[in-house]
Motif scaffolding. Sequence first.
Motif, mmCIF file in Angstrom:
data_model
loop_
_atom_site.group_PDB
_atom_site.id
_atom_site.type_symbol
_atom_site.label_atom_id
_atom_site.label_comp_id
_atom_site.label_asym_id
_atom_site.label_seq_id
_atom_site.Cartn_x
_atom_site.Cartn_y
_atom_site.Cartn_z
ATOM 1 N N ILE A 180 0.837 -1.206 0.000
ATOM 2 C CA ILE A 180 0.000 0.000 0.000
ATOM 3 C C ILE A 180 0.870 1.253 0.000
ATOM 4 N N ASP A 181 1.956 1.227 0.771
ATOM 5 C CA ASP A 181 2.853 2.382 0.853
ATOM 6 C C ASP A 181 3.530 2.706 -0.477
ATOM 7 N N LYS A 182 3.633 1.732 -1.377
ATOM 8 C CA LYS A 182 4.251 1.980 -2.680
ATOM 9 C C LYS A 182 3.320 2.730 -3.630
ATOM 10 N N LYS A 183 2.038 2.826 -3.284
ATOM 11 C CA LYS A 183 1.055 3.580 -4.069
ATOM 12 C C LYS A 183 1.028 3.156 -5.545
ATOM 13 N N TYR A 184 1.043 1.860 -5.762
ATOM 14 C CA TYR A 184 0.931 1.302 -7.111
ATOM 15 C C TYR A 184 -0.461 1.633 -7.651
ATOM 16 N N LYS A 185 -0.544 2.363 -8.733
ATOM 17 C CA LYS A 185 -1.827 2.912 -9.165
ATOM 18 C C LYS A 185 -2.788 1.869 -9.732
ATOM 19 N N TYR A 186 -2.315 0.676 -10.054
ATOM 20 C CA TYR A 186 -3.182 -0.316 -10.671
ATOM 21 C C TYR A 186 -3.778 -1.322 -9.690
ATOM 22 N N ASN A 187 -3.395 -1.259 -8.418
ATOM 23 C CA ASN A 187 -3.833 -2.296 -7.493
ATOM 24 C C ASN A 187 -3.695 -1.789 -6.068
ATOM 25 N N ARG A 188 -4.783 -1.734 -5.348
ATOM 26 C CA ARG A 188 -4.759 -1.339 -3.931
ATOM 27 C C ARG A 188 -5.633 -2.322 -3.157
ATOM 28 N N PRO A 189 -5.076 -3.459 -2.818
ATOM 29 C CA PRO A 189 -5.875 -4.517 -2.195
ATOM 30 C C PRO A 189 -6.328 -4.167 -0.782
ATOM 31 N N GLY A 190 -7.503 -4.658 -0.417
ATOM 32 C CA GLY A 190 -8.011 -4.502 0.934
ATOM 33 C C GLY A 190 -7.534 -5.645 1.816
ATOM 34 N N LEU A 191 -7.353 -5.360 3.082
ATOM 35 C CA LEU A 191 -6.989 -6.386 4.068
ATOM 36 C C LEU A 191 -8.276 -6.840 4.731
ATOM 37 N N GLU A 192 -8.474 -8.134 4.813
ATOM 38 C CA GLU A 192 -9.715 -8.613 5.403
ATOM 39 C C GLU A 192 -9.479 -9.791 6.344
ATOM 40 N N LYS A 193 -10.446 -10.005 7.221
ATOM 41 C CA LYS A 193 -10.497 -11.196 8.068
ATOM 42 C C LYS A 193 -11.515 -12.106 7.413
ATOM 43 N N THR A 194 -11.092 -13.283 7.051
ATOM 44 C CA THR A 194 -11.962 -14.191 6.311
ATOM 45 C C THR A 194 -12.853 -15.010 7.235
ATOM 46 N N PHE A 195 -13.857 -15.657 6.651
ATOM 47 C CA PHE A 195 -14.741 -16.526 7.412
ATOM 48 C C PHE A 195 -14.013 -17.773 7.912
ATOM 49 N N TYR A 196 -12.852 -18.096 7.325
ATOM 50 C CA TYR A 196 -12.085 -19.265 7.755
ATOM 51 C C TYR A 196 -10.917 -18.865 8.661
ATOM 52 N N ASN A 197 -11.062 -17.678 9.285
ATOM 53 C CA ASN A 197 -10.160 -17.213 10.335
ATOM 54 C C ASN A 197 -8.738 -16.928 9.847
#
Length: 134
Positions: free
Chosen positions: A83-100
């Motif tokens: 995220i800190d690299k500010k790549y303009k084509y991809n900014r993935p979200g961080l998530e907690k999944t249903f499988y922990n």
Amino acid sequence: MKAERIIPILRIFDYQKAKEFYIDWLGFEMVWEHFFDDNSPVYMEVKRENIVFHLSEHHGDGTPGTRVAVWGEGVPQYHQELIDKKYKYNRPGLEKTFYNAVSFTVIDPFGNQITFEEEYDEAKHKELEFFSIH
């Protein structure tokens, strides 16, 4: 049978875009690359720590849109690094999944998806802010 290594082969279509994504943004290193001649597609190996991918422009080597799951440690820190690299084509979200798991997915310029995952630990991950992009 005991497997020693599993190396996914991901189909790519543009050598420069692949380097920009895997080397410059994801922080992989080029291990080797091979061209049969000056006018042939590339086949290369990239790695970051214990993660190894083969990337191929060759027809028949993999299918665009492949999904790969990578389990490890330090996923939130790696997410922040990207995220800190500010790549303009991809900014993935961080998530907690249903499988922990703590998880994020990146999509390369060729439609391949790589999901980085770590087992969720309440004490270790309580300060994280999760968001999800669906």
